[in-house]
Design a protein around this motif. Structure first.
Motif, mmCIF file in Angstrom:
data_model
loop_
_atom_site.group_PDB
_atom_site.id
_atom_site.type_symbol
_atom_site.label_atom_id
_atom_site.label_comp_id
_atom_site.label_asym_id
_atom_site.label_seq_id
_atom_site.Cartn_x
_atom_site.Cartn_y
_atom_site.Cartn_z
ATOM 1 N N ASP A 286 0.822 -1.213 0.000
ATOM 2 C CA ASP A 286 0.000 0.000 0.000
ATOM 3 C C ASP A 286 0.860 1.270 0.000
ATOM 4 O OD1 ASP A 286 -2.373 -1.403 -0.053
ATOM 5 O OD2 ASP A 286 -2.588 -1.440 2.116
ATOM 6 N N ILE A 287 1.892 1.306 0.853
ATOM 7 C CA ILE A 287 2.767 2.476 0.870
ATOM 8 C C ILE A 287 3.544 2.552 -0.431
ATOM 9 C CG2 ILE A 287 4.755 3.544 1.995
ATOM 10 C CD1 ILE A 287 3.772 2.386 4.635
ATOM 11 N N GLY A 288 4.054 1.421 -0.901
ATOM 12 C CA GLY A 288 4.802 1.407 -2.149
ATOM 13 C C GLY A 288 3.983 1.886 -3.332
ATOM 14 N N GLN A 289 2.736 1.434 -3.426
ATOM 15 C CA GLN A 289 1.883 1.866 -4.536
ATOM 16 C C GLN A 289 1.574 3.358 -4.455
ATOM 17 O OE1 GLN A 289 -1.345 -0.659 -6.116
ATOM 18 N NE2 GLN A 289 -0.860 -2.109 -4.477
ATOM 19 N N SER A 290 1.301 3.844 -3.246
ATOM 20 C CA SER A 290 1.029 5.275 -3.082
ATOM 21 C C SER A 290 2.256 6.096 -3.458
ATOM 22 C CB SER A 290 0.613 5.577 -1.638
ATOM 23 O OG SER A 290 -0.631 4.994 -1.334
ATOM 24 N N LEU A 291 3.430 5.593 -3.096
ATOM 25 C CA LEU A 291 4.669 6.282 -3.440
ATOM 26 C C LEU A 291 4.889 6.291 -4.949
ATOM 27 C CD1 LEU A 291 7.272 7.654 -2.539
ATOM 28 C CD2 LEU A 291 8.255 5.382 -2.142
ATOM 29 N N CYS A 292 4.640 5.168 -5.594
ATOM 30 C CA CYS A 292 4.772 5.117 -7.061
ATOM 31 C C CYS A 292 3.833 6.123 -7.729
ATOM 32 C CB CYS A 292 4.479 3.707 -7.567
ATOM 33 S SG CYS A 292 5.736 2.475 -7.172
ATOM 34 N N GLN A 293 2.612 6.218 -7.219
ATOM 35 C CA GLN A 293 1.647 7.178 -7.770
ATOM 36 C C GLN A 293 2.159 8.606 -7.620
ATOM 37 O OE1 GLN A 293 -1.177 6.618 -9.367
ATOM 38 N NE2 GLN A 293 -1.721 4.503 -8.911
ATOM 39 N N GLY A 294 2.650 8.932 -6.419
ATOM 40 C CA GLY A 294 3.136 10.284 -6.174
ATOM 41 C C GLY A 294 4.350 10.636 -7.010
ATOM 42 N N LEU A 295 5.281 9.703 -7.141
ATOM 43 C CA LEU A 295 6.490 9.950 -7.929
ATOM 44 C C LEU A 295 6.161 10.109 -9.409
ATOM 45 C CD1 LEU A 295 8.770 7.332 -6.170
ATOM 46 C CD2 LEU A 295 9.122 9.812 -6.133
ATOM 47 N N ARG B 146 -3.816 13.298 17.096
ATOM 48 C CA ARG B 146 -4.852 13.765 16.174
ATOM 49 C C ARG B 146 -6.037 12.817 16.101
ATOM 50 N NH1 ARG B 146 -2.356 12.688 10.094
ATOM 51 N NH2 ARG B 146 -2.738 10.442 10.076
ATOM 52 N N GLY B 147 -5.892 11.595 16.659
ATOM 53 C CA GLY B 147 -7.003 10.659 16.717
ATOM 54 C C GLY B 147 -7.141 9.721 15.550
ATOM 55 N N SER B 148 -6.147 9.640 14.671
ATOM 56 C CA SER B 148 -6.234 8.721 13.540
ATOM 57 C C SER B 148 -4.841 8.250 13.151
ATOM 58 C CB SER B 148 -6.908 9.391 12.334
ATOM 59 O OG SER B 148 -6.171 10.519 11.896
ATOM 60 N N VAL B 149 -4.776 7.009 12.640
ATOM 61 C CA VAL B 149 -3.508 6.452 12.195
ATOM 62 C C VAL B 149 -3.100 7.095 10.870
ATOM 63 C CG1 VAL B 149 -4.022 4.253 13.328
ATOM 64 C CG2 VAL B 149 -4.561 4.542 10.900
ATOM 65 N N LEU B 150 -1.891 6.801 10.455
ATOM 66 C CA LEU B 150 -1.417 7.304 9.172
ATOM 67 C C LEU B 150 -2.095 6.558 8.024
ATOM 68 C CD1 LEU B 150 2.441 7.404 9.846
ATOM 69 C CD2 LEU B 150 0.822 9.301 10.028
ATOM 70 N N THR B 151 -2.172 7.217 6.886
ATOM 71 C CA THR B 151 -2.629 6.563 5.666
ATOM 72 C C THR B 151 -1.418 6.295 4.766
ATOM 73 O OG1 THR B 151 -2.924 8.594 4.379
ATOM 74 C CG2 THR B 151 -4.773 7.891 5.788
ATOM 75 N N PRO B 152 -1.524 5.354 3.834
ATOM 76 C CA PRO B 152 -0.421 5.115 2.910
ATOM 77 C C PRO B 152 -0.041 6.363 2.108
ATOM 78 C CG PRO B 152 -1.934 3.269 2.849
ATOM 79 C CD PRO B 152 -2.591 4.330 3.691
ATOM 80 N N ILE B 153 -1.019 7.182 1.773
ATOM 81 C CA ILE B 153 -0.713 8.409 1.029
ATOM 82 C C ILE B 153 0.104 9.355 1.884
ATOM 83 C CG2 ILE B 153 -1.726 10.490 0.005
ATOM 84 C CD1 ILE B 153 -4.016 8.753 -1.007
ATOM 85 N N GLU B 154 -0.242 9.479 3.166
ATOM 86 C CA GLU B 154 0.543 10.334 4.060
ATOM 87 C C GLU B 154 1.969 9.817 4.192
ATOM 88 O OE1 GLU B 154 -2.743 12.159 7.145
ATOM 89 O OE2 GLU B 154 -2.045 10.093 7.457
ATOM 90 N N ALA B 155 2.117 8.495 4.270
ATOM 91 C CA ALA B 155 3.455 7.909 4.344
ATOM 92 C C ALA B 155 4.248 8.230 3.084
ATOM 93 C CB ALA B 155 3.348 6.398 4.548
ATOM 94 N N ALA B 156 3.595 8.128 1.940
ATOM 95 C CA ALA B 156 4.275 8.417 0.677
ATOM 96 C C ALA B 156 4.693 9.883 0.602
ATOM 97 C CB ALA B 156 3.362 8.072 -0.494
#
Length: 247
Positions: free
Chosen positions: A16-25, A208-218
């Protein structure tokens, strides 16, 4: 090598993080190459995919394919993860050695494998370039999973060990330590342990009351790996202050 094209390598690109990172790059105009032990997801915006086990040596053909695409500028090493057999062990001093070794190989050894395979390509560029490794808050606190925590902490040591010699060549090295992130892999491990990944409850460990999302990690990875040419030799906790509340 076609030096006119900027290439970025993402390992662990099927997650999930890898795919989000690929999208962002890709959105930022980079040619993205994905390496993963898993097959290429249909939605991954990559120009080339290699299905590799990075706990062993990388083939010359995989490196040659990467070189032929253009100038390698950045490597994001996202490969890693917890091992269900370690997480299921009640006594943390009795994790089976094969499990401990497997976890260290996946989370630490693989990073050095990737550096060895790609450093000659990074050395060919005179522009900003670097390695960004993915770690975890487990490396910074007593959160069980000794193999996983030790391996991620090893990434921090590897970052420090490489930052000076590679920095003299213009290659930056950093590590990003994430807090709990909403991924399918997290949910899968919880299910294998007979639990449910209650991300809403886990989010209470964050101010903040919520975990990180893969997009935020990317976004965090790109900010550190691409946008901060002065940043090297650092381990950055990208956890929305989770470490201040997590017991």
């Amino acid at each position: 090598m076609n030096g006119s094209t900027n290439v970025v390598l993402v390992t662990g690109a099927a997650g999930d993080i890898g795919q989000s990172l690929c999208q962002g790059l890709s959105a930022r105009g980079y040619l993205v190459v994905g390496w993963d032990i898993a097959p290429k997801p249909d939605s991954a915006p990559v120009v080339h995919w290699e299905q590799l086990d990075l706990t062993g040596d990388v083939s010359g053909a995989a490196v040659a394919a990467l070189d032929n695409l253009g100038s390698l500028r950045y490597v994001f090493h996202v490969v890693g993860g917890s091992d269900v057999d370690e997480l299921a062990q009640a006594d943390t001093t009795m994790v089976p050695m094969e499990v401990f070794q497997r976890t260290v190989a996946l989370n630490l050894f693989s990073a050095y494998v990737v550096v060895r395979a790609t450093i000659s390509l990074l050395r060919q560029s005179n522009e900003d370039r670097g390695y960004t490794f993915v770690s975890s808050l487990n490396a910074m606190g007593g959160y069980r999973a000794p193999g996983y925590s030790a391996a991620k902490a090893g990434l921090h040591g590897l970052t420090k060990a490489l930052a000076v010699p590679l920095g003299m060549e213009g290659v930056r090295v950093n590590t990003v330590a994430f807090g709990t992130t909403r991924t399918a892999n997290y949910s899968r491990l919880a299910e294998m342990l007979g639990r449910t990944a209650d991300f809403e409850h886990l989010g209470t460990r964050f101010p903040r009351g919520s975990v990180l999302t893969p997009i935020e990690a990317a976004v965090a990875l790109m900010s550190i790996g691409l946008d901060n040419p002065a940043l090297s030799g650092q381990v950055v906790a990208a956890d929305a202050a989770q470490h201040l509340l997590r017991p």
